[in-house]
Design a protein around this motif. Structure first.
Motif, PDB file in Angstrom:
ATOM      1  N   ILE A 115      26.234  44.775  -6.369  1.00  0.00           N
ATOM      2  CA  ILE A 115      27.404  44.269  -7.092  1.00  0.00           C
ATOM      3  C   ILE A 115      27.149  44.307  -8.596  1.00  0.00           C
ATOM      4  CG2 ILE A 115      28.911  42.270  -7.431  1.00  0.00           C
ATOM      5  CD1 ILE A 115      28.132  41.373  -4.590  1.00  0.00           C
ATOM      6  N   HIS A 116      25.935  43.978  -8.988  1.00  0.00           N
ATOM      7  CA  HIS A 116      25.559  43.981 -10.413  1.00  0.00           C
ATOM      8  C   HIS A 116      24.081  44.316 -10.540  1.00  0.00           C
ATOM      9  CE1 HIS A 116      25.199  42.665 -14.623  1.00  0.00           C
ATOM     10  NE2 HIS A 116      24.041  42.171 -14.238  1.00  0.00           N
ATOM     11  N   ALA A 117      23.741  45.116 -11.546  1.00  0.00           N
ATOM     12  CA  ALA A 117      22.341  45.384 -11.851  1.00  0.00           C
ATOM     13  C   ALA A 117      22.192  45.556 -13.355  1.00  0.00           C
ATOM     14  CB  ALA A 117      21.853  46.646 -11.133  1.00  0.00           C
ATOM     15  N   SER A 118      21.277  44.795 -13.923  1.00  0.00           N
ATOM     16  CA  SER A 118      20.968  44.915 -15.346  1.00  0.00           C
ATOM     17  C   SER A 118      19.481  44.640 -15.519  1.00  0.00           C
ATOM     18  CB  SER A 118      21.822  43.931 -16.170  1.00  0.00           C
ATOM     19  OG  SER A 118      21.564  42.592 -15.775  1.00  0.00           O
ATOM     20  N   ILE A 119      19.016  44.609 -16.752  1.00  0.00           N
ATOM     21  CA  ILE A 119      17.592  44.417 -17.013  1.00  0.00           C
ATOM     22  C   ILE A 119      17.122  43.022 -16.599  1.00  0.00           C
ATOM     23  CG2 ILE A 119      15.792  44.414 -18.804  1.00  0.00           C
ATOM     24  CD1 ILE A 119      16.983  47.157 -18.172  1.00  0.00           C
ATOM     25  N   THR A 120      17.999  42.028 -16.672  1.00  0.00           N
ATOM     26  CA  THR A 120      17.586  40.643 -16.410  1.00  0.00           C
ATOM     27  C   THR A 120      18.205  40.019 -15.161  1.00  0.00           C
ATOM     28  OG1 THR A 120      19.349  39.815 -17.871  1.00  0.00           O
ATOM     29  CG2 THR A 120      17.169  40.173 -18.857  1.00  0.00           C
ATOM     30  N   GLU A 121      19.122  40.726 -14.497  1.00  0.00           N
ATOM     31  CA  GLU A 121      19.760  40.155 -13.301  1.00  0.00           C
ATOM     32  C   GLU A 121      20.131  41.254 -12.312  1.00  0.00           C
ATOM     33  OE1 GLU A 121      22.668  36.578 -14.374  1.00  0.00           O
ATOM     34  OE2 GLU A 121      22.912  38.265 -15.765  1.00  0.00           O
ATOM     35  N   TYR A 122      20.134  40.893 -11.047  1.00  0.00           N
ATOM     36  CA  TYR A 122      20.862  41.718 -10.084  1.00  0.00           C
ATOM     37  C   TYR A 122      21.523  40.817  -9.059  1.00  0.00           C
ATOM     38  CZ  TYR A 122      17.211  41.752  -6.322  1.00  0.00           C
ATOM     39  OH  TYR A 122      16.332  41.419  -5.323  1.00  0.00           O
ATOM     40  N   ARG A 223      20.193  56.300  -8.323  1.00  0.00           N
ATOM     41  CA  ARG A 223      21.432  56.688  -9.011  1.00  0.00           C
ATOM     42  C   ARG A 223      22.328  55.490  -9.276  1.00  0.00           C
ATOM     43  NH1 ARG A 223      26.252  57.530  -6.945  1.00  0.00           N
ATOM     44  NH2 ARG A 223      25.452  57.639  -4.806  1.00  0.00           N
ATOM     45  N   ILE A 224      22.530  54.668  -8.249  1.00  0.00           N
ATOM     46  CA  ILE A 224      23.426  53.517  -8.399  1.00  0.00           C
ATOM     47  C   ILE A 224      22.814  52.468  -9.328  1.00  0.00           C
ATOM     48  CG2 ILE A 224      24.569  51.626  -7.189  1.00  0.00           C
ATOM     49  CD1 ILE A 224      24.597  53.486  -4.684  1.00  0.00           C
ATOM     50  N   THR A 225      21.526  52.163  -9.119  1.00  0.00           N
ATOM     51  CA  THR A 225      20.864  51.157  -9.953  1.00  0.00           C
ATOM     52  C   THR A 225      20.824  51.596 -11.413  1.00  0.00           C
ATOM     53  OG1 THR A 225      19.472  50.507  -8.083  1.00  0.00           O
ATOM     54  CG2 THR A 225      18.763  49.805 -10.269  1.00  0.00           C
ATOM     55  N   GLY A 226      20.422  52.863 -11.636  1.00  0.00           N
ATOM     56  CA  GLY A 226      20.357  53.372 -13.002  1.00  0.00           C
ATOM     57  C   GLY A 226      21.714  53.382 -13.680  1.00  0.00           C
ATOM     58  N   ARG A 227      22.732  53.807 -12.938  1.00  0.00           N
ATOM     59  CA  ARG A 227      24.093  53.831 -13.494  1.00  0.00           C
ATOM     60  C   ARG A 227      24.543  52.446 -13.922  1.00  0.00           C
ATOM     61  NH1 ARG A 227      27.978  54.744  -8.947  1.00  0.00           N
ATOM     62  NH2 ARG A 227      27.855  52.460  -8.884  1.00  0.00           N
ATOM     63  N   GLU A 228      24.302  51.454 -13.060  1.00  0.00           N
ATOM     64  CA  GLU A 228      24.742  50.092 -13.370  1.00  0.00           C
ATOM     65  C   GLU A 228      23.935  49.488 -14.513  1.00  0.00           C
ATOM     66  OE1 GLU A 228      27.485  48.643 -11.987  1.00  0.00           O
ATOM     67  OE2 GLU A 228      27.680  50.676 -11.194  1.00  0.00           O
ATOM     68  N   MET A 229      22.605  49.690 -14.518  1.00  0.00           N
ATOM     69  CA  MET A 229      21.772  49.131 -15.585  1.00  0.00           C
ATOM     70  C   MET A 229      22.127  49.740 -16.944  1.00  0.00           C
ATOM     71  SD  MET A 229      17.909  48.614 -14.158  1.00  0.00           S
ATOM     72  CE  MET A 229      17.481  47.137 -13.209  1.00  0.00           C
ATOM     73  N   ILE A 230      22.259  51.070 -16.987  1.00  0.00           N
ATOM     74  CA  ILE A 230      22.588  51.745 -18.245  1.00  0.00           C
ATOM     75  C   ILE A 230      24.000  51.369 -18.686  1.00  0.00           C
ATOM     76  CG2 ILE A 230      22.991  53.988 -19.321  1.00  0.00           C
ATOM     77  CD1 ILE A 230      20.742  55.066 -17.473  1.00  0.00           C
ATOM     78  N   GLY A 231      24.923  51.325 -17.734  1.00  0.00           N
ATOM     79  CA  GLY A 231      26.289  50.941 -18.068  1.00  0.00           C
ATOM     80  C   GLY A 231      26.368  49.551 -18.650  1.00  0.00           C
ATOM     81  N   ASN A 232      25.613  48.614 -18.104  1.00  0.00           N
ATOM     82  CA  ASN A 232      25.611  47.250 -18.626  1.00  0.00           C
ATOM     83  C   ASN A 232      24.924  47.167 -19.981  1.00  0.00           C
ATOM     84  OD1 ASN A 232      27.047  45.438 -16.767  1.00  0.00           O
ATOM     85  ND2 ASN A 232      25.551  46.133 -15.260  1.00  0.00           N
ATOM     86  N   LEU A 233      23.863  47.960 -20.169  1.00  0.00           N
ATOM     87  CA  LEU A 233      23.221  48.002 -21.493  1.00  0.00           C
ATOM     88  C   LEU A 233      24.192  48.488 -22.559  1.00  0.00           C
ATOM     89  CD1 LEU A 233      19.598  49.388 -20.930  1.00  0.00           C
ATOM     90  CD2 LEU A 233      20.221  47.223 -21.994  1.00  0.00           C
ATOM     91  N   LEU A 234      24.971  49.500 -22.226  1.00  0.00           N
ATOM     92  CA  LEU A 234      25.950  50.028 -23.176  1.00  0.00           C
ATOM     93  C   LEU A 234      27.041  49.006 -23.492  1.00  0.00           C
ATOM     94  CD1 LEU A 234      26.340  53.699 -21.848  1.00  0.00           C
ATOM     95  CD2 LEU A 234      25.093  52.925 -23.875  1.00  0.00           C
ATOM     96  N   LYS A 235      27.237  48.054 -22.596  1.00  0.00           N
ATOM     97  CA  LYS A 235      28.213  46.972 -22.829  1.00  0.00           C
ATOM     98  C   LYS A 235      27.560  45.772 -23.496  1.00  0.00           C
ATOM     99  CE  LYS A 235      30.825  48.316 -18.714  1.00  0.00           C
ATOM    100  NZ  LYS A 235      31.148  47.972 -17.292  1.00  0.00           N
TER     101      LYS A 235
END
Length: 238
Positions: A115-122, A223-235
């Motif tokens: 549902i969510h993946a970032s550097i500090t949370e999933y 692919r999914i984890t990287g996409r979500e982490m990078i996408g959240n970093l860009l936000k």
């Protein structure tokens, strides 16, 4: 006139001296980089709370309300949870597509929806319809396992009775601690981790190389984890 042997010896000493200076410079450069990285980690560690967008208490309450509304209809429970999160300020950081992939880690096998993946949370839905058992891993993040269906058992050395986590309860595994766990039969949970997430990926990948050799699943997870982490970093979400 100096002999060729003397000239060769002098040249060798000069080369050795140059190599020694170069190696010393490299070590000094690496030491500076390590010191800078350590400073950044210490700085960020002291401010981790400011990077979180979810809270364990809200997720526990949300899970209980979802279970109360839909019981053992786990598909509806998941839809209820994601739907409410999508109505809040967290909506910009959610993956609303149910991209289910297998997950093998610590000897246990199940499936997950990120549902969510970032550097500090999933935040994921993790579970299995047939049961599994394994090692929790020793992680760099606190892990909250909100039971949506079924029962999870956990065990720590020295105890003679299992810890029992039924539907509607939450199993908190503090950062750095480890347990044996079992999902007895059909069991699904809303799993929330907060802390440093990237180091946890090694635990999630290890079984692929040591046993399953399921590289298509590894690629899908990456692919999914990287996409979500990078996408959240860009936000702007660390």
């Amino acid at each position: 006139m100096p002999s060729k042997k003397s000239s060769s010896s002098a040249s060798t000493r000069q080369n050795q001296s140059k190599c020694g200076c170069f190696s010393f410079r490299k070590l000094g450069f690496l030491a500076v980089i390590l010191a800078l990285l350590s400073s950044v980690v210490v700085y960020l560690e002291a401010r981790l709370e400011s990077f979180y967008i979810f809270t364990p208490d809200h997720l526990h309450d949300l899970s209980q309300r979802a279970v109360a509304a839909h019981g053992n209809d786990t598909r509806a429970v998941v839809k209820y949870i994601v739907g409410e999160l999508n109505e809040k300020e967290t909506s910009a950081h959610l993956n609303l597509d149910e991209e289910w992939v297998f997950n093998n880690a610590g000897g246990a096998m199940g499936a997950m929806y990120i549902i969510h993946a970032s550097i500090t949370e999933y935040l994921i839905i993790f579970g299995t319809a047939i049961g599994t058992e394994g090692h929790t891993g020793r992680h760099t993040a606190d892990d909250y396992f909100h039971i949506l269906q079924g029962t999870q058992l956990a065990y720590v050395p020295g105890e003679y009775e299992p810890e029992v986590y039924p539907q509607g309860s939450v199993h908190h595994l503090p950062r750095g601690q480890v347990k044996q766990y079992k999902m007895d039969g059909s069991c699904f949970a809303l799993e929330y981790a907060r802390g440093w997430i990237p180091p946890m990926l090694f635990f999630g990948y290890a079984d692929t190389f040591s046993s399953t050799l399921d590289f298509p699943t590894l690629w899908a997870t990456t692919r999914i984890t990287g996409r979500e982490m990078i996408g959240n970093l860009l936000k702007g979400k660390l």
